[in-house]
Design an enzyme around this catalytic site. Structure first.
Site, PDB file in Angstrom:
ATOM      1  N   ASP A 205       0.821  -1.213   0.000  1.00  7.13           N
ATOM      2  CA  ASP A 205       0.000   0.000   0.000  1.00  7.13           C
ATOM      3  C   ASP A 205       0.857   1.265   0.000  1.00  7.13           C
ATOM      4  OD1 ASP A 205      -2.084  -1.667   0.046  1.00  7.13           O
ATOM      5  OD2 ASP A 205      -2.808  -1.136   2.064  1.00  7.13           O
ATOM      6  N   ALA A 206       1.960   1.218   0.756  1.00  2.14           N
ATOM      7  CA  ALA A 206       2.793   2.406   0.893  1.00  2.14           C
ATOM      8  C   ALA A 206       3.367   2.820  -0.458  1.00  2.14           C
ATOM      9  CB  ALA A 206       3.920   2.143   1.880  1.00  2.14           C
TER      10      ALA A 206
ATOM     11  N   TYR B 123       2.031   2.165  -3.381  1.00  4.74           N
ATOM     12  CA  TYR B 123       0.920   2.692  -4.173  1.00  4.74           C
ATOM     13  C   TYR B 123       0.675   4.155  -3.793  1.00  4.74           C
ATOM     14  CZ  TYR B 123      -3.855   3.053  -6.015  1.00  4.74           C
ATOM     15  OH  TYR B 123      -4.981   3.442  -6.675  1.00  4.74           O
ATOM     16  N   ASP B 124       0.658   4.411  -2.497  1.00  2.00           N
ATOM     17  CA  ASP B 124       0.433   5.776  -2.022  1.00  2.00           C
ATOM     18  C   ASP B 124       1.519   6.722  -2.542  1.00  2.00           C
ATOM     19  OD1 ASP B 124      -1.746   4.881  -0.710  1.00  2.00           O
ATOM     20  OD2 ASP B 124      -0.779   4.748   1.264  1.00  2.00           O
TER      21      ASP B 124
ATOM     22  N   LEU C 185     -35.324  -9.268 -13.474  1.00  2.00           N
ATOM     23  CA  LEU C 185     -35.195 -10.696 -13.769  1.00  2.00           C
ATOM     24  C   LEU C 185     -36.413 -11.458 -13.271  1.00  2.00           C
ATOM     25  CD1 LEU C 185     -31.517 -11.235 -12.585  1.00  2.00           C
ATOM     26  CD2 LEU C 185     -32.328 -11.417 -14.941  1.00  2.00           C
TER      27      LEU C 185
ATOM     28  N   GLU D 188     -23.994 -17.018 -12.738  1.00  2.00           N
ATOM     29  CA  GLU D 188     -23.337 -15.978 -11.923  1.00  2.00           C
ATOM     30  C   GLU D 188     -24.040 -15.837 -10.583  1.00  2.00           C
ATOM     31  OE1 GLU D 188     -24.085 -12.537 -14.334  1.00  2.00           O
ATOM     32  OE2 GLU D 188     -23.428 -13.584 -16.141  1.00  2.00           O
TER      33      GLU D 188
ATOM     34  N   LYS E  84     -26.025 -13.885  -7.741  1.00  2.99           N
ATOM     35  CA  LYS E  84     -26.914 -12.716  -7.781  1.00  2.99           C
ATOM     36  C   LYS E  84     -26.578 -11.846  -6.577  1.00  2.99           C
ATOM     37  CE  LYS E  84     -31.655 -11.272  -8.547  1.00  2.99           C
ATOM     38  NZ  LYS E  84     -31.703 -10.181  -7.578  1.00  2.99           N
TER      39      LYS E  84
ATOM     40  N   ASP F 174     -26.582  -8.844  -3.936  1.00  2.76           N
ATOM     41  CA  ASP F 174     -27.661  -8.121  -3.274  1.00  2.76           C
ATOM     42  C   ASP F 174     -27.175  -6.697  -3.011  1.00  2.76           C
ATOM     43  OD1 ASP F 174     -30.123  -7.834  -2.301  1.00  2.76           O
ATOM     44  OD2 ASP F 174     -29.810  -8.965  -0.451  1.00  2.76           O
TER      45      ASP F 174
ATOM     46  N   ARG G 215     -30.696   2.391 -11.449  1.00  2.00           N
ATOM     47  CA  ARG G 215     -31.674   1.766 -12.327  1.00  2.00           C
ATOM     48  C   ARG G 215     -32.972   2.569 -12.380  1.00  2.00           C
ATOM     49  NH1 ARG G 215     -35.156  -2.912 -11.006  1.00  2.00           N
ATOM     50  NH2 ARG G 215     -36.341  -3.144 -12.899  1.00  2.00           N
TER      51      ARG G 215
ATOM     52  N   GLU H 127     -23.592  -4.265 -10.188  1.00  2.00           N
ATOM     53  CA  GLU H 127     -24.226  -4.114  -8.892  1.00  2.00           C
ATOM     54  C   GLU H 127     -23.231  -3.463  -7.925  1.00  2.00           C
ATOM     55  OE1 GLU H 127     -27.270  -5.197  -9.033  1.00  2.00           O
ATOM     56  OE2 GLU H 127     -27.987  -5.630  -7.003  1.00  2.00           O
TER      57      GLU H 127
ATOM     58  N   TYR I 113     -21.886  -7.144 -14.548  1.00  2.00           N
ATOM     59  CA  TYR I 113     -22.467  -8.392 -15.047  1.00  2.00           C
ATOM     60  C   TYR I 113     -23.105  -8.262 -16.419  1.00  2.00           C
ATOM     61  CZ  TYR I 113     -26.479  -6.203 -12.733  1.00  2.00           C
ATOM     62  OH  TYR I 113     -27.434  -5.320 -12.306  1.00  2.00           O
TER      63      TYR I 113
ATOM     64  N   LYS J 127     -27.964 -17.101 -17.512  1.00  2.00           N
ATOM     65  CA  LYS J 127     -28.240 -16.331 -18.724  1.00  2.00           C
ATOM     66  C   LYS J 127     -27.852 -17.178 -19.928  1.00  2.00           C
ATOM     67  CE  LYS J 127     -26.967 -12.169 -16.244  1.00  2.00           C
ATOM     68  NZ  LYS J 127     -25.924 -11.181 -16.010  1.00  2.00           N
TER      69      LYS J 127
ATOM     70  N   LYS K  36     -33.399 -18.052  -6.756  1.00  2.00           N
ATOM     71  CA  LYS K  36     -33.181 -17.440  -5.443  1.00  2.00           C
ATOM     72  C   LYS K  36     -32.912 -18.484  -4.354  1.00  2.00           C
ATOM     73  CE  LYS K  36     -34.225 -13.422  -4.801  1.00  2.00           C
ATOM     74  NZ  LYS K  36     -35.229 -12.423  -5.093  1.00  2.00           N
TER      75      LYS K  36
ATOM     76  N   CYS L   8     -31.110 -17.426  39.956  1.00  2.00           N
ATOM     77  CA  CYS L   8     -30.923 -18.413  38.891  1.00  2.00           C
ATOM     78  C   CYS L   8     -32.235 -19.162  38.645  1.00  2.00           C
ATOM     79  CB  CYS L   8     -29.824 -19.410  39.275  1.00  2.00           C
ATOM     80  SG  CYS L   8     -29.703 -20.783  38.114  1.00  2.00           S
TER      81      CYS L   8
ATOM     82  N   CYS M 246     -31.457 -23.066  39.829  1.00  2.00           N
ATOM     83  CA  CYS M 246     -31.114 -23.495  41.186  1.00  2.00           C
ATOM     84  C   CYS M 246     -31.431 -22.423  42.232  1.00  2.00           C
ATOM     85  CB  CYS M 246     -29.640 -23.895  41.264  1.00  2.00           C
ATOM     86  SG  CYS M 246     -28.532 -22.480  41.201  1.00  2.00           S
TER      87      CYS M 246
ATOM     88  N   CYS N   4     -25.025 -17.152  37.206  1.00  2.00           N
ATOM     89  CA  CYS N   4     -25.519 -17.839  38.400  1.00  2.00           C
ATOM     90  C   CYS N   4     -24.326 -18.117  39.303  1.00  2.00           C
ATOM     91  CB  CYS N   4     -26.186 -19.148  37.988  1.00  2.00           C
ATOM     92  SG  CYS N   4     -26.304 -20.341  39.321  1.00  2.00           S
TER      93      CYS N   4
ATOM     94  N   CYS O 153     -25.344 -25.886  40.972  1.00  2.00           N
ATOM     95  CA  CYS O 153     -26.449 -25.650  40.040  1.00  2.00           C
ATOM     96  C   CYS O 153     -26.529 -26.803  39.030  1.00  2.00           C
ATOM     97  CB  CYS O 153     -26.229 -24.334  39.300  1.00  2.00           C
ATOM     98  SG  CYS O 153     -27.474 -24.000  38.051  1.00  2.00           S
TER      99      CYS O 153
HETATM  100  S1  IVH Z   1     -28.660  -9.345 -15.027  1.00  3.04           S
HETATM  101  C1  IVH Z   1     -31.465  -8.254 -18.056  1.00  3.04           C
HETATM  102  N1  IVH Z   1     -26.928 -10.407 -13.366  1.00  3.04           N
HETATM  103  O1  IVH Z   1     -30.805  -8.322  -9.903  1.00  3.04           O
HETATM  104  C2  IVH Z   1     -30.630  -8.696 -16.946  1.00  3.04           C
HETATM  105  N2  IVH Z   1     -28.589  -8.937 -12.508  1.00  3.04           N
HETATM  106  O2  IVH Z   1     -33.692  -8.793 -10.115  1.00  3.04           O
HETATM  107  C3  IVH Z   1     -30.772  -7.839 -15.769  1.00  3.04           C
HETATM  108  N3  IVH Z   1     -28.448  -8.553 -10.097  1.00  3.04           N
HETATM  109  O3  IVH Z   1     -31.656  -5.293 -11.408  1.00  3.04           O
HETATM  110  C4  IVH Z   1     -29.766  -8.002 -14.771  1.00  3.04           C
HETATM  111  N4  IVH Z   1     -26.690  -9.816  -9.752  1.00  3.04           N
HETATM  112  O4  IVH Z   1     -29.623  -5.356  -9.880  1.00  3.04           O
HETATM  113  C5  IVH Z   1     -27.995  -9.592 -13.506  1.00  3.04           C
HETATM  114  N5  IVH Z   1     -25.327 -11.391 -12.008  1.00  3.04           N
HETATM  115  C6  IVH Z   1     -26.389 -10.578 -12.147  1.00  3.04           C
HETATM  116  C7  IVH Z   1     -26.978  -9.897 -11.053  1.00  3.04           C
HETATM  117  C8  IVH Z   1     -28.093  -9.097 -11.276  1.00  3.04           C
HETATM  118  C9  IVH Z   1     -27.597  -9.012  -9.196  1.00  3.04           C
HETATM  119  C10 IVH Z   1     -29.592  -7.651  -9.790  1.00  3.04           C
HETATM  120  C11 IVH Z   1     -29.684  -6.478 -10.709  1.00  3.04           C
HETATM  121  C12 IVH Z   1     -31.060  -6.540 -11.318  1.00  3.04           C
HETATM  122  C13 IVH Z   1     -31.784  -7.410 -10.343  1.00  3.04           C
HETATM  123  C14 IVH Z   1     -32.926  -8.112 -11.028  1.00  3.04           C
END
Ligand code: IVH
Length: 682
Positions: free
Chosen positions: A40-41, A43-44, A90, A121, A123, A125, A144, A181, A233, A298, A322, A416, A419, A434, A440
């Protein structure tokens, strides 16, 4: 150095270009390859040199320079920007059947009898964003929104170090909008919340909300200090680029340009491939450094994607599979207080049963009274329950708006619950204990369970059920009394035949020969777990010097701090604990002396660290760990980049994947045995 109005000298122009390229390459190695190549140093230092040159020659400053991430002043609000290509959502699937139905529809529409190749891939959050590059330079970023237009978050996205301000390509597309994301890694989230709490500020409920809140800051300087990251993605609008034939190749291109894609992305074939992936990633889920809520499949061929098209707001070529929800809402019906091995009294919420994280949950630990007060939990409250992997279910928060008028406050017991002894506060904290000790029954039971457990005295067949009967029938009240049990007494117990009684008695008998660390662990000294017991055994060699050790002496062991030292010393000062030890020794419990043990010990593994996982054929994992420690090696629980070896048996689980991704050397059992032998021979 004063700033110069004269045109910058050629040397400075060249050096600035070189520094930017170097910094971008290091970013790429760090964020995309996950293989930092400089400290890191260092890079800095590069960044500082660039900042200095730009200060001296302001004409050299360009918006995409790595020094220009945080520039803008706070905004009054976010502008709305249209998406040239809509940002879709999706379709969701929650079962294998739904995945099969999706695949069937895909094949029908494509008129294909062959198995479909899918890009699979995780998903993420987090929060979806589209980031636009023109001739390789980042020009705009938007959320979005409603899918057709979103909010302009360009200034905030620019502050995220893992997002390149310039693509690493000599011939980037004329326009390229990448989609991904924004998320907050778990560790960053925990740290941020800890700091917020210390300052009395608002804490975020989960990493997703924290990411969304951080991205929507009007002051980019605030976003800049939030630990945000992005996984890309897909792509939206694009021009001036020869698109590859598949989605997976597109992801590879993005990564080459410095755009971080998820390392777990891969190509699978057919529904079997999809479901296998879902299960594999599901196993990894709890240990990933970020939160995911499922996986996405996909159709990999972009031609097929175009052929399939889109319905309403979701493409026909993609599906989100999911995971079962890890958070659910239910009601606290009562709160009980449980007494543990060391007398600590823990409040436990009895819940209306709820299905969460794949199992039905009806209890959740409330940890201690501090936690109850901090979260303001009352009986009758609706609460969000969380269960991640094998973790004990927890109450995440109370849904205050649903609190009934008759919700009842939770009060700490003054005696307690088992006991009726006095209850004491542990050093002013909200932890209560206790004071009954081994008087106990609850503590006695837990202490004996711990004594007999696999990592301690390892008495096979002496499970919780048997122990509870032994205590309830007053056949045993101290560990030493276990060794006096007769086959006849054991055979009297429920569900215990002659044969298993004889086996159990033999197991108890055999456990008399043990090791010093196991014995120490079995004593149940507060704060002394397996690693500390091992460290104590190594340092003191035998019981006598340990019993006499002062707190100062104890703290000479690196693993032991003042709190643990005080507990150990207090334990050995108690008459009745010394009594328990003497009784055990009289009952014949013994271990090989330190001299004998050190005769075959060596330190060939000194400086090496090992993780042991999976089922081994010739020994248990604990035995393998012991072998490593005897040779001076360090045994750790989870695989890190610095880990020297992963010893890997059958059905290894997520540790193997992690080791492989870090490039940690993996030894199968035969290789491990060879390594042990080599060190014995030398
Ligand atoms: S593809 C047309 N790939 O999930 C395809 N989405 O429920 C649209 N998300 O709005 C997205 N990981 O925010 C895609 N590997 C991934 C994802 C992903 C998370 C989210 C994304 C999207 C939402 C849809």
């Amino acid at each position: 150095m004063p700033e110069s109005r004269a045109p910058p000298p050629a040397g400075a122009i060249e050096r600035v270009a070189q520094l930017r390229k170097e910094i971008e390459t290091h970013n790429y190695r760090y964020y995309v390859l996950d293989e930092p190549s400089i400290p890191d140093a260092e890079y800095d230092r590069l960044l500082r040199e660039l900042t200095d040159l730009e200060r001296r020659f302001p004409a050299l400053v360009v918006p995409e320079s790595p020094t220009q991430r945080v520039g803008a002043e706070p905004a009054a609000g976010f502008r709305t920007v249209p998406h040239m290509v809509p940002m879709l959502s999706l379709e969701n699937a929650f079962s294998e059947e739904e995945v099969k139905a999706f695949d069937r529809r895909v094949r029908e529409r494509l008129g294909s009898d062959n198995e479909i190749r899918y890009s699979a891939e995780p998903k993420l959050d987090g929060v979806a964003v589209g980031i636009r590059y023109e001739n390789g330079i980042l020009v705009r970023a938007a959320t979005r929104g409603d899918g057709t237009s979103g909010e302009d978050v360009t200034q905030n996205i620019r502050t995220i170090s893992s997002v390149p301000l310039r693509l690493m390509s000599d011939a980037p597309p004329v326009t390229l909008e990448v989609r991904g994301e924004v998320y907050m890694p778990r560790s960053g989230f925990a740290e941020m919340n800890k700091r917020a709490q210390a300052r009395g500020e608002k804490v975020f409920v989960n990493p997703r909300n924290a990411a969304a809140g951080s991205l929507r800051q009007l002051d980019p300087r605030v976003t800049a200090i939030r630990p945000l990251r992005v996984f890309f993605y897909g792509i939206g609008e694009v021009s001036g680029w020869n698109m590859p034939a598949t989605h997976s190749e597109t992801l590879s291109r993005l990564a080459e340009w410095g755009l971080c894609t998820n390392p777990l992305s891969t190509v699978v074939v057919g529904t079997a491939g999809c479901v296998g992936y879902y299960e594999r990633v599901g196993q990894l889920r709890a240990n990933l450094p970020y939160e995911i809520d499922g996986v996405v499949y996909k159709v990999d061929a972009l031609r097929s994607q175009r052929q399939l098209g889109t319905v309403s707001r979701a493409p026909r070529w993609a599906l989100a599979h999911k995971f079962p929800a890890q958070e659910e809402v239910t009601i606290v019906e009562a709160v009980d207080f449980q007494v543990g091995r060391t007398g600590v009294i823990t409040p436990v919420a009895r819940l209306r049963p709820v299905f969460v994280g794949g199992v039905t949950v009806s209890n959740a630990t409330l940890h201690n009274m501090d936690e109850v007060v901090r979260k303001d939990i009352r009986i009758g409250d609706s609460v969000a329950i969380r269960r991640a992997g094998d973790v004990i279910p927890e109450v995440v928060r109370v849904l205050r708006e649903r609190r009934p008028a008759d919700a009842q406050a939770i009060e700490a017991p003054s005696r307690c619950p088992v006991c009726d002894s006095d209850v004491r506060k542990v050093d002013g904290k909200a932890i209560i204990r206790c004071s009954g000790g081994l008087f106990c029954p609850a503590q006695r039971k837990e202490a004996l369970k711990h004594f007999a457990s696999r990592r301690a005295m390892d008495i096979e067949g002496l499970g919780d059920r048997v122990l509870e009967q032994l205590i309830d029938r007053e056949l045993v009240s101290t560990p030493a009394e276990l060794f006096r049990l007769t086959v006849e007494e054991l055979a009297e117990l429920d569900r215990m035949g002659e044969k298993s009684a004889a086996n159990l008695q033999r197991a108890i008998d055999r456990s008399r020969t043990t090791s010093f660390p196991r014995f120490l662990l079995a004593l149940g000294i507060p704060e002394v777990g397996e690693a500390t017991a091992q460290a104590l055994a190594e340092y003191f060699g035998d019981l006598l010097p340990l019993q006499e050790a002062s707190e100062e002496e104890l703290q000479k062991i690196p693993e032991i701090g003042p709190i643990v030292a005080a507990e150990i010393s207090a334990f050995f000062r108690q008459r009745h604990n010394r009594e328990v030890i003497r009784a055990l020794q009289r009952a014949g419990v013994h271990w090989p002396s330190a001299m004998a043990a050190s005769a075959n010990a060596a330190d060939d593994f000194k400086g090496l660290s090992f993780v042991v996982t999976g089922k081994l054929e010739t020994m248990t994992r604990d035995e393998a760990r012991q072998q490593i420690r005897q040779r001076g090696g360090k045994v750790v629980e989870s695989v890190a980049r610095q880990t020297s070896y992963l010893v890997c048996g059958d059905k290894p689980g997520s540790k193997l994947a992690k080791a492989e991704s870090y490039g940690v050397k993996v030894l199968n059992e035969v290789q491990f045995l060879k390594l042990l032998q080599r060190n014995d021979d030398e």
